[in-house]
Design a protein around this motif. Structure first.
Motif, mmCIF file in Angstrom:
data_model
loop_
_atom_site.group_PDB
_atom_site.id
_atom_site.type_symbol
_atom_site.label_atom_id
_atom_site.label_comp_id
_atom_site.label_asym_id
_atom_site.label_seq_id
_atom_site.Cartn_x
_atom_site.Cartn_y
_atom_site.Cartn_z
ATOM 1 N N VAL A 9 -16.079 6.471 0.246
ATOM 2 C CA VAL A 9 -14.733 6.703 -0.275
ATOM 3 C C VAL A 9 -13.696 6.001 0.587
ATOM 4 O O VAL A 9 -12.749 5.380 0.096
ATOM 5 N N LEU A 10 -13.868 6.083 1.926
ATOM 6 C CA LEU A 10 -12.921 5.430 2.823
ATOM 7 C C LEU A 10 -12.910 3.932 2.623
ATOM 8 O O LEU A 10 -11.857 3.293 2.572
ATOM 9 N N VAL A 11 -14.085 3.309 2.503
ATOM 10 C CA VAL A 11 -14.142 1.868 2.311
ATOM 11 C C VAL A 11 -13.542 1.478 0.973
ATOM 12 O O VAL A 11 -12.818 0.498 0.856
ATOM 13 N N SER A 12 -13.788 2.268 -0.073
ATOM 14 C CA SER A 12 -13.202 1.973 -1.373
ATOM 15 C C SER A 12 -11.686 2.016 -1.303
ATOM 16 O O SER A 12 -10.987 1.178 -1.877
ATOM 17 N N ALA A 13 -11.167 2.988 -0.567
ATOM 18 C CA ALA A 13 -9.726 3.080 -0.419
ATOM 19 C C ALA A 13 -9.178 1.907 0.365
ATOM 20 O O ALA A 13 -8.125 1.347 0.056
ATOM 21 N N LEU A 14 -9.895 1.505 1.411
ATOM 22 C CA LEU A 14 -9.471 0.367 2.211
ATOM 23 C C LEU A 14 -9.469 -0.902 1.368
ATOM 24 O O LEU A 14 -8.536 -1.690 1.402
ATOM 25 N N LEU A 15 -10.504 -1.087 0.555
ATOM 26 C CA LEU A 15 -10.583 -2.267 -0.293
ATOM 27 C C LEU A 15 -9.458 -2.315 -1.303
ATOM 28 O O LEU A 15 -8.993 -3.394 -1.682
ATOM 29 N N ALA A 16 -8.985 -1.166 -1.735
ATOM 30 C CA ALA A 16 -7.924 -1.142 -2.729
ATOM 31 C C ALA A 16 -6.662 -1.795 -2.211
ATOM 32 O O ALA A 16 -5.834 -2.280 -2.992
ATOM 33 N N GLY A 17 -6.502 -1.832 -0.897
ATOM 34 C CA GLY A 17 -5.318 -2.468 -0.327
ATOM 35 C C GLY A 17 -5.647 -3.711 0.444
ATOM 36 O O GLY A 17 -4.965 -4.043 1.379
ATOM 37 N N CYS A 18 -6.684 -4.438 0.059
ATOM 38 C CA CYS A 18 -7.189 -5.500 0.926
ATOM 39 C C CYS A 18 -6.328 -6.736 0.954
ATOM 40 O O CYS A 18 -6.388 -7.496 1.903
ATOM 41 N N ALA A 19 -5.506 -7.021 -0.071
ATOM 42 C CA ALA A 19 -4.704 -8.236 -0.055
ATOM 43 C C ALA A 19 -3.517 -8.036 0.867
ATOM 44 O O ALA A 19 -2.733 -7.110 0.679
ATOM 45 N N PRO A 20 -3.340 -8.883 1.902
ATOM 46 C CA PRO A 20 -2.221 -8.710 2.806
ATOM 47 C C PRO A 20 -0.898 -8.790 2.064
ATOM 48 O O PRO A 20 -0.703 -9.642 1.207
ATOM 49 N N ALA A 21 0.021 -7.901 2.384
ATOM 50 C CA ALA A 21 1.310 -7.886 1.701
ATOM 51 C C ALA A 21 2.293 -8.814 2.373
ATOM 52 O O ALA A 21 2.198 -9.111 3.558
ATOM 53 N N VAL A 22 3.254 -9.297 1.612
ATOM 54 C CA VAL A 22 4.341 -10.104 2.146
ATOM 55 C C VAL A 22 5.638 -9.411 1.806
ATOM 56 O O VAL A 22 5.679 -8.422 1.090
ATOM 57 N N ALA A 23 6.733 -9.951 2.333
ATOM 58 C CA ALA A 23 8.023 -9.332 2.114
ATOM 59 C C ALA A 23 8.289 -9.165 0.627
ATOM 60 O O ALA A 23 7.977 -10.026 -0.180
ATOM 61 N N GLY A 24 8.908 -8.030 0.271
ATOM 62 C CA GLY A 24 9.240 -7.787 -1.111
ATOM 63 C C GLY A 24 8.126 -7.148 -1.897
ATOM 64 O O GLY A 24 8.249 -6.915 -3.094
ATOM 65 N N GLY A 25 6.986 -6.874 -1.234
ATOM 66 C CA GLY A 25 5.902 -6.167 -1.884
ATOM 67 C C GLY A 25 4.941 -7.053 -2.624
ATOM 68 O O GLY A 25 3.974 -6.578 -3.201
ATOM 69 N N ALA A 26 5.148 -8.387 -2.617
ATOM 70 C CA ALA A 26 4.203 -9.285 -3.251
ATOM 71 C C ALA A 26 2.969 -9.395 -2.391
ATOM 72 O O ALA A 26 2.940 -8.965 -1.251
ATOM 73 N N ARG A 289 -19.425 4.543 16.200
ATOM 74 C CA ARG A 289 -18.840 5.308 15.110
ATOM 75 C C ARG A 289 -17.807 4.413 14.419
ATOM 76 O O ARG A 289 -16.935 3.844 15.082
ATOM 77 N N TYR A 290 -17.922 4.286 13.102
ATOM 78 C CA TYR A 290 -17.014 3.436 12.329
ATOM 79 C C TYR A 290 -16.193 4.303 11.386
ATOM 80 O O TYR A 290 -16.722 5.183 10.717
ATOM 81 N N GLU A 291 -14.903 4.074 11.348
ATOM 82 C CA GLU A 291 -14.033 4.772 10.421
ATOM 83 C C GLU A 291 -13.007 3.796 9.865
ATOM 84 O O GLU A 291 -12.742 2.742 10.470
ATOM 85 N N SER A 292 -12.439 4.097 8.721
ATOM 86 C CA SER A 292 -11.469 3.205 8.116
ATOM 87 C C SER A 292 -10.458 4.009 7.330
ATOM 88 O O SER A 292 -10.700 5.172 6.990
ATOM 89 N N ARG A 293 -9.307 3.394 7.057
ATOM 90 C CA ARG A 293 -8.292 4.042 6.235
ATOM 91 C C ARG A 293 -7.534 2.974 5.450
ATOM 92 O O ARG A 293 -7.456 1.821 5.857
ATOM 93 N N PRO A 294 -6.950 3.367 4.320
ATOM 94 C CA PRO A 294 -6.173 2.420 3.529
ATOM 95 C C PRO A 294 -4.807 2.163 4.171
ATOM 96 O O PRO A 294 -4.469 2.750 5.194
ATOM 97 N N ALA A 295 -4.026 1.308 3.541
ATOM 98 C CA ALA A 295 -2.673 1.043 4.010
ATOM 99 C C ALA A 295 -1.830 2.311 3.944
ATOM 100 O O ALA A 295 -2.038 3.172 3.078
ATOM 101 N N HIS A 296 -0.874 2.431 4.876
ATOM 102 C CA HIS A 296 0.030 3.589 4.854
ATOM 103 C C HIS A 296 0.926 3.505 3.629
ATOM 104 O O HIS A 296 1.330 2.442 3.202
#
Length: 296
Positions: A9-26, A289-296
């Motif tokens: 579940v954590l990796v799926s959530a992390l992948l959902a935000g995988c594209a780096p964001a740029v200014a303006g939310g693009a 131990r490996y852990e991950s989280r999505p973007a804030h």
């Protein structure tokens, strides 16, 4: 929920935000080139950037090679920063493995923190992110050159920063307000954040830290992990110190290589299979131990 299900579940959530964001939310897209399926021979060269300036920068570059030349294709670039009193070649165990996996790795020897520096001072770390960006601009000139062997082989739209100890702080400092979105990922090994870190466009960051590090306590790394706005992951080396796990043959070396390589394959090549492997690359209940989280 079982541990395996939770990690999925954590990796799926992390992948959902995988594209780096740029200014303006693009968002921007990672390389459309397919990640290499095998490994390359590794070539190495050295150069000195701005040798007559106040901050000359010797650089070691490892690259995928074929028949004593740069291998065919364009390759994402990783800027690797050493720690206090160290040198790029002392990290070759890690950097050569990244090059073999299909990345060009460029490692500067910083003027006032490298081994043998005439005027050594740890305070100079705050200037090193600018040195790293200067190196990226120089690599762009090499890629456009008509004569340099690296010309046409550098994918400078897909860049990662990585580093150990003071080099980890340098890496964090590159993710400051207004940094170019081509900086798509970071790997902070036994480091933390500089003032102003993680204020620019968000990007995935992997933290690697020994839980008994006597030099940079793991709490420093975890504080930086908590501040990172984009997707983030934390690989803990249980009971390990400041960096023995970066030594080939050490029990921690193989999981660190596997995790960091797959992290780079995911963030710079868009390799989803590599992302899926991240929770198990370092699986060892007594060592990691490996852990991950999505973007804030």
């Amino acid at each position: 929920m079982g541990a395996g299900r939770l990690m999925a579940v954590l990796v799926s959530a992390l992948l959902a935000g995988c594209a780096p964001a740029v200014a303006g939310g693009a968002t921007t897209q990672v390389s459309t080139r397919r990640a290499p399926e095998g490994s390359y021979a590794v070539g190495v060269r050295t150069l000195t950037l701005d040798p007559r300036s106040a901050r000359p920068l010797p650089v070691t570059i490892w690259f995928p090679a074929s028949a004593d030349q740069v291998a065919t294709g364009r390759f994402p670039v990783v800027i690797y920063s050493h720690g206090l009193g160290s040198l790029p070649e002392l990290h070759a165990g890690l950097t050569t493995r990244w090059a073999a996996a299909g990345f060009v790795v460029a490692a500067p020897a910083y003027p006032h923190t490298r081994q043998g520096a005439a005027h050594f001072t740890r305070a100079d770390v705050r200037h090193q992110p600018a040195d790293a960006w200067r190196l990226i601009r120089h690599l762009g000139r090499l890629d456009r050159s008509r004569t340099d062997p690296l010309a046409g082989h550098l994918d400078l739209a897909s860049v990662a920063a990585a580093g150990h100890s003071a080099g980890g702080f340098t890496t964090s400092g590159m993710f400051s307000a207004g940094h170019p979105a081509r900086l798509r990922a970071g790997i902070v090994i036994a480091g933390g954040g500089l003032p102003g870190s993680f204020a620019g466009p968000s990007a995935p960051v992997l933290f690697v830290h020994g839980t008994t590090d006597p030099v940079v306590p793991v709490t420093v790394g975890r504080a930086a992990y908590a501040r990172t706005p984009g997707p983030a992951a934390f690989l803990s080396l249980l009971g390990q110190d400041h960096g023995a796990y970066l030594t080939p043959g050490h029990p921690g070396f193989a999981p660190v290589v596997a995790t960091t390589t797959d992290f780079l394959r995911w963030t710079l090549y868009g390799d989803r299979a590599a992302a899926d492997r991240l929770p198990t690359d370092a699986h060892s209940p007594t060592l990691t131990r490996y852990e991950s989280r999505p973007a804030h």
